[in-house]
Design a protein around this motif. Structure first.
Motif, PDB file in Angstrom:
ATOM      1  N   PHE A 152       0.881  -1.160   0.000  1.00  0.00           N
ATOM      2  CA  PHE A 152       0.000   0.000   0.000  1.00  0.00           C
ATOM      3  C   PHE A 152       0.915   1.204   0.000  1.00  0.00           C
ATOM      4  N   GLU A 153       1.077   1.832  -1.175  1.00  0.00           N
ATOM      5  CA  GLU A 153       2.083   2.890  -1.285  1.00  0.00           C
ATOM      6  C   GLU A 153       1.635   4.177  -0.646  1.00  0.00           C
ATOM      7  N   SER A 154       0.440   4.646  -1.011  1.00  0.00           N
ATOM      8  CA  SER A 154       0.029   5.935  -0.467  1.00  0.00           C
ATOM      9  C   SER A 154      -1.471   6.121  -0.539  1.00  0.00           C
ATOM     10  N   LEU A 155      -1.927   6.986   0.351  1.00  0.00           N
ATOM     11  CA  LEU A 155      -3.326   7.397   0.364  1.00  0.00           C
ATOM     12  C   LEU A 155      -3.323   8.916   0.398  1.00  0.00           C
ATOM     13  N   ASP A 156      -4.002   9.528  -0.541  1.00  0.00           N
ATOM     14  CA  ASP A 156      -4.103  10.985  -0.566  1.00  0.00           C
ATOM     15  C   ASP A 156      -5.564  11.343  -0.336  1.00  0.00           C
ATOM     16  N   ILE A 157      -5.846  11.784   0.889  1.00  0.00           N
ATOM     17  CA  ILE A 157      -7.251  12.023   1.232  1.00  0.00           C
ATOM     18  C   ILE A 157      -7.794  13.231   0.478  1.00  0.00           C
ATOM     19  N   VAL A 162      -5.636   6.400  -4.029  1.00  0.00           N
ATOM     20  CA  VAL A 162      -4.665   5.468  -3.450  1.00  0.00           C
ATOM     21  C   VAL A 162      -3.720   5.008  -4.562  1.00  0.00           C
ATOM     22  N   VAL A 163      -2.502   4.675  -4.161  1.00  0.00           N
ATOM     23  CA  VAL A 163      -1.563   4.023  -5.074  1.00  0.00           C
ATOM     24  C   VAL A 163      -1.108   2.738  -4.393  1.00  0.00           C
ATOM     25  N   VAL A 164      -1.232   1.624  -5.104  1.00  0.00           N
ATOM     26  CA  VAL A 164      -0.826   0.333  -4.537  1.00  0.00           C
ATOM     27  C   VAL A 164       0.027  -0.414  -5.558  1.00  0.00           C
ATOM     28  N   ARG A 165       0.689  -1.444  -5.063  1.00  0.00           N
ATOM     29  CA  ARG A 165       1.381  -2.363  -5.966  1.00  0.00           C
ATOM     30  C   ARG A 165       0.633  -3.676  -5.997  1.00  0.00           C
ATOM     31  N   ARG A 174       2.122  -0.962 -10.560  1.00  0.00           N
ATOM     32  CA  ARG A 174       1.737   0.160  -9.681  1.00  0.00           C
ATOM     33  C   ARG A 174       0.459   0.750 -10.256  1.00  0.00           C
ATOM     34  N   VAL A 175      -0.550   0.852  -9.427  1.00  0.00           N
ATOM     35  CA  VAL A 175      -1.844   1.330  -9.907  1.00  0.00           C
ATOM     36  C   VAL A 175      -2.351   2.452  -9.023  1.00  0.00           C
ATOM     37  N   ARG A 176      -2.935   3.440  -9.664  1.00  0.00           N
ATOM     38  CA  ARG A 176      -3.596   4.509  -8.946  1.00  0.00           C
ATOM     39  C   ARG A 176      -5.099   4.313  -9.111  1.00  0.00           C
ATOM     40  N   ALA A 177      -5.837   4.480  -8.035  1.00  0.00           N
ATOM     41  CA  ALA A 177      -7.289   4.353  -8.127  1.00  0.00           C
ATOM     42  C   ALA A 177      -7.934   5.403  -7.248  1.00  0.00           C
TER      43      ALA A 177
ATOM     44  N   ALA B 213     -11.501   5.017 -13.872  1.00  0.00           N
ATOM     45  CA  ALA B 213     -10.902   5.754 -12.752  1.00  0.00           C
ATOM     46  C   ALA B 213      -9.566   5.181 -12.302  1.00  0.00           C
ATOM     47  N   THR B 214      -9.256   3.951 -12.698  1.00  0.00           N
ATOM     48  CA  THR B 214      -7.972   3.402 -12.279  1.00  0.00           C
ATOM     49  C   THR B 214      -6.955   3.594 -13.395  1.00  0.00           C
ATOM     50  N   GLU B 215      -5.708   3.712 -12.980  1.00  0.00           N
ATOM     51  CA  GLU B 215      -4.668   3.997 -13.959  1.00  0.00           C
ATOM     52  C   GLU B 215      -3.446   3.178 -13.588  1.00  0.00           C
ATOM     53  N   MET B 216      -2.911   2.455 -14.563  1.00  0.00           N
ATOM     54  CA  MET B 216      -1.680   1.744 -14.282  1.00  0.00           C
ATOM     55  C   MET B 216      -0.527   2.711 -14.465  1.00  0.00           C
ATOM     56  N   ILE B 217       0.240   2.921 -13.417  1.00  0.00           N
ATOM     57  CA  ILE B 217       1.333   3.887 -13.474  1.00  0.00           C
ATOM     58  C   ILE B 217       2.536   3.251 -14.153  1.00  0.00           C
ATOM     59  N   GLU B 218       2.894   2.064 -13.715  1.00  0.00           N
ATOM     60  CA  GLU B 218       4.009   1.367 -14.368  1.00  0.00           C
ATOM     61  C   GLU B 218       3.950  -0.117 -14.057  1.00  0.00           C
ATOM     62  N   PHE B 219       4.596  -0.893 -14.911  1.00  0.00           N
ATOM     63  CA  PHE B 219       4.708  -2.327 -14.677  1.00  0.00           C
ATOM     64  C   PHE B 219       6.174  -2.633 -14.431  1.00  0.00           C
ATOM     65  N   LEU B 220       6.443  -3.199 -13.285  1.00  0.00           N
ATOM     66  CA  LEU B 220       7.831  -3.497 -12.937  1.00  0.00           C
ATOM     67  C   LEU B 220       8.032  -4.985 -13.052  1.00  0.00           C
ATOM     68  N   GLU B 221       8.821  -5.371 -14.054  1.00  0.00           N
ATOM     69  CA  GLU B 221       9.153  -6.778 -14.146  1.00  0.00           C
ATOM     70  C   GLU B 221      10.207  -7.020 -13.087  1.00  0.00           C
ATOM     71  N   THR B 222       9.775  -7.401 -11.908  1.00  0.00           N
ATOM     72  CA  THR B 222      10.695  -7.415 -10.774  1.00  0.00           C
ATOM     73  C   THR B 222      11.917  -8.261 -11.065  1.00  0.00           C
ATOM     74  N   LYS B 223      13.068  -7.706 -10.677  1.00  0.00           N
ATOM     75  CA  LYS B 223      14.329  -8.392 -10.918  1.00  0.00           C
ATOM     76  C   LYS B 223      14.304  -9.735 -10.198  1.00  0.00           C
ATOM     77  N   GLY B 224      14.759 -10.744 -10.894  1.00  0.00           N
ATOM     78  CA  GLY B 224      14.792 -12.060 -10.264  1.00  0.00           C
ATOM     79  C   GLY B 224      13.405 -12.648 -10.098  1.00  0.00           C
ATOM     80  N   SER B 225      12.397 -12.009 -10.709  1.00  0.00           N
ATOM     81  CA  SER B 225      11.062 -12.573 -10.567  1.00  0.00           C
ATOM     82  C   SER B 225      10.996 -13.878 -11.355  1.00  0.00           C
ATOM     83  N   VAL B 226      10.243 -14.804 -10.835  1.00  0.00           N
ATOM     84  CA  VAL B 226      10.184 -16.111 -11.476  1.00  0.00           C
ATOM     85  C   VAL B 226       8.741 -16.449 -11.746  1.00  0.00           C
TER      86      VAL B 226
END
Ligand SMILES: Cc1cc2nc3c(=O)[nH]c(=O)nc-3n(C[C@H](O)[C@H](O)[C@H](O)COP(=O)(O)OP(=O)(O)OC[C@H]3O[C@@H](n4cnc5c(N)ncnc54)[C@H](O)[C@@H]3O)c2cc1C
Ligand SMILES: Cc1cc2nc3c(=O)[nH]c(=O)nc-3n(C[C@H](O)[C@H](O)[C@H](O)COP(=O)(O)OP(=O)(O)OC[C@H]3O[C@@H](n4cnc5c(N)ncnc54)[C@H](O)[C@@H]3O)c2cc1C
Lengths: 277, 359
Positions: A152-157, A162-165, A174-177, B213-226
């Motif tokens: 849970f990265e952040s919450l901006d009231i 919210v930004v989560v992984r 990483r997604v913002r919703a 309303a949701t937005e994918m900021i980035e996709f991280l292909e995590t290092k060493g991910s299996v």
């Protein structure tokens, strides 16, 4: 103030479940009930938000009367209120009927304590193990869902964001919703806290709120319990235990053992299946 | 506090929309999961299984492809066994997001009426299937490992239950389509056949980009991910490795065999290796062709996650370790001596083969 609902389920501790070898049925007797493993991680995240921003944390569960204990455990950790939704008519629910009742419960919780900003569920349960209830609730309440959250990265009231992984098989997203949002928790999200002393004292005297079918004015009885469940378990069986003839490789001489192992592996269909030359 | 944009429209108890003459539902549909235009192997595996079910039902195999610049996947779906492909290709569908994807699925399902819809039991597949089944509404079986149909055209989806101790067959009579998610690595894909032909049907997106309303900021292909769930060879280590360093040795063996490294929870908890590597009840359930359990005792929570591997090799210094009960090949001894010897033997054999090929 933020209002966060945490959905928890009481489940049998699957480690303790045994199969009766005579009848091929589950032995449930004496199996301890625990709060579903992942749900405690959802609760912990809600409590962290409460610690940082201030929030009302309402924990809900649909289950038998004995699930009160699970709610008390959550209260001992810091939840404000526990609601048990319990009625014989709810029994036998599949995920569709379960998400229906839980969505109604959350709606009633909104009527009682104010609009909900966030809902936490576990990634899945240890018994039904479907991971379908979270998405079901989000759909019914017309909320966005963020499943398999590992951070849970952040919450901006101010911005209501919210930004989560999210954890996926091939990486992390990483997604913002925007609020309100439903989140399903992985166990790597956090480490659930122990109950505090005041928490334990409060929980000892705490009586969860109980809602039955009569407490929902808009409940459609054709959508609950066994009747409201389109999935039917037509049969269960214990799979034939895989007959393994364990071959022991003599390890007195490790070099010979390694060659011996490879010879045996090469004698199977593995080289062909795996494209070994 | 910012005003909330877009009012929620709770739809708590959903009813089937439109046509509920279930007999008009025909065909087996597979959702083709992809990232950057690359399909997940489970998608082709499910199309393979769908062709078997469709032959029994005497219906077509339908594939559903959603994404951005995915027209090639439509062709590929046909090469892998689909007769009809529904494609929704639009910029805002580049990355998976529940709402815009589920709207497209709902539109296609209601319009083209498949009797069965299958998706991979991946995180994305479960996320999407859970939303769609609630919306339709219909029954959804999770995580199936066996699929079949009966004389009444009912889908019999069987899934492991209670930590894989039992199997349960689940069906849905009340609604169509019947839905199931199914595990990766269980079903066989068909050989890719570029001579196959089929019909491609374009489908428009069902949501304004502005509504999402949701937005994918980035996709991280995590290092060493299996990707354990899809690996064919897994070399897994446990507490017997004594520390993180020994995982280097396992990695070497995995590399030689074209596999990936797995782990028990004990070593993940100790921080010797990342959680992505954890096999078992609270990790990943795997079904590789070959599984090495090295310095792993064989606790039930570990075993449920790997017992369906085709071949299991166990290496443990304790002759009574429970892992030996499910192993095809057992070596009792010190892993620190045995693993280097196996790596050496694999290399030697490869060299010998190379030399053989030369002559
Ligand atoms: C062996 C077995 C197999 C099953 N297979 C299926 C199937 O394939 N399809 C199907 O539709 N149903 C299935 N069911 C029924 C299903 O388990 C029940 O509907 C159950 O009430 C909820 O589903 P779940 O346990 O899978 O929860 P999940 O969807 O895995 O739970 C996710 C989260 O939702 C919340 N949650 C779930 N249940 C509750 C609750 N009662 N109260 C509060 N919060 C809750 C928790 O936060 C939980 O972590 C199966 C049941 C069993 C015992
Ligand atoms: C709710 C719950 C969920 C769980 N989920 C999982 C899960 O998903 N996955 C999982 O793996 N576990 C899980 N566990 C933990 C599980 O119960 C075990 O604790 C864990 O699997 C043990 O890991 P291990 O085999 O590496 O360690 P140990 O049990 O300590 O085994 C180490 C083994 O190494 C051998 N060994 C030591 N030195 C050597 C040597 N030099 N050469 C060869 N062999 C050697 C020993 O003989 C021993 O058998 C879970 C537990 C709980 C309670």
């Amino acid at each position: 103030m933020l209002h966060i609902v945490v959905c928890i389920k009481q489940v049998p501790d699957s480690r303790e479940i045994r199969i009766d070898p005579k009848t091929n049925t589950l032995i449930r007797q004496g199996v301890p009930a625990i709060v579903n493993y992942y749900d405690l991680h959802g609760l912990e995240e809600a409590l962290r938000i409460k610690d940082e921003f201030g929030a009302r944390v309402t924990v809900i569960t649909m289950g038998p009367p004995s699930a009160e204990k699970a709610l008390c455990q959550c209260v001992s950790m810091g939840a404000d209120e526990g609601v048990l939704v319990s009625d014989r008519a709810f029994a036998g629910a599949d995920t569709l009927a379960t998400s229906y009742v839980l969505a109604l419960t959350i709606q009633k919780a909104e009527d009682t304590w104010g609009p909900v900003d966030m809902i936490f569920c576990g990634k899945q349960t240890l018994d039904g193990d479907t991971g379908q209830v979270g998405p079901g609730i989000a759909c019914r309440l017309d909320m966005d869902q963020l499943t398999y959250v590992e951070l849970f990265e952040s919450l901006d009231i101010e911005k209501q964001e919210v930004v989560v992984r999210r954890h996926l098989e091939d990486g992390v997203e990483r997604v913002r919703a925007r609020l309100p949002v439903l989140i399903t928790a992985l166990d790597i999200l956090n480490r659930p806290r122990r109950a505090s002393l005041p928490g334990v004292l409060r929980a000892a005297r705490y009586k969860p709120i109980v809602w039955t079918t009569n407490d929902f004015s808009n409940l459609d009885r054709s959508k609950i319990g066994l009747k409201g469940s389109p999935t039917i378990v037509s049969k269960t069986w214990v799979p034939e235990p895989k007959q393994v003839n364990t071959e022991y490789v003599d390890s007195a001489n490790v070099v010979a053992a390694a060659t011996d192992l490879l010879n045996r592996l090469y004698a199977t269909e593995l080289p062909q299946k795996l494209g070994w030359s | 506090m910012a005003e909330r944009t877009g009012k929620r429209k709770p739809m708590i108890g959903l009813q089937p929309e439109g046509d509920i003459d279930w007999s008009s539902y025909r065909g087996v549909m597979v959702f083709v999961e992809q990232r950057n235009g690359q399909a997940k192997p489970v998608s082709w595996q499910l199309i393979g299984e769908a062709t078997r079910l469709a032959a029994k039902l005497n219906v077509k195999v339908m594939a559903l492809v959603i994404g951005w610049q995915v027209s090639e996947l439509a062709e590929e779906s046909i090469y892998h066994g689909a007769d009809e492909v529904y494609v929704c290709d639009s910029k805002e569908l580049e990355h998976y997001r529940t709402r815009p994807y589920s709207r497209v699925c709902l539109h296609v399902i209601r319009k083209y009426k498949p009797e069965i819809v299958l998706m991979g039991a991946t995180n994305t597949g479960r996320d999407l299937a859970g939303a769609i089944a609630t919306h339709l509404p219909t029954g959804l079986t999770a995580d199936s490992t066996q699929l079949d149909v009966d004389e009444e055209r009912l889908l019999l989806a069987s899934r492991p239950a209670f930590s894989e101790k039992m199997l349960a067959t689940i069906l849905c009579k009340q609604f169509k389509p019947q839905m199931a998610t199914a595990r990766a690595g269980v079903f066989e894909q068909l050989p890719r056949d570029t001579t196959r032909t089929g019909e491609v049907i374009q489908v428009p997106p069902q949501m304004d980009p502005g509504e999402i309303a949701t937005e994918m900021i980035e996709f991280l292909e995590t290092k060493g991910s299996v990707n354990l769930a899809e690996a064919e060879v897994i070399v897994a280590g446990g507490r017997g490795l004594g520390g993180p360093a020994a995982f280097e040795m396992l990695k070497e063996l995995a590399d030689e065999l074209g596999g990936v490294v797995g782990a028990s929870r004990a070593v993940v908890d100790l921080g010797w290796i990342g959680h992505d590597h954890q096999v078992g009840q609270t990790g990943v359930t795997v079904r590789p062709k070959l599984y090495f359990a090295i310095g792993i005792s064989g606790a039930v929570q570990h075993v449920v996650g790997m017992q369906n591997s085709s071949y299991i090799v166990a290496i443990n210094k304790d002759a009574n370790a429970p892992i030996f009960k499910i192993a095809n090949y057992a070596i009792v001894g010190d892993l620190f001596q045995i693993i280097p010897a196996i790596i050496q033997a694999v290399r030697t054999r490869k060299l010998e083969r190379l030399q053989l090929l030369k002559y």
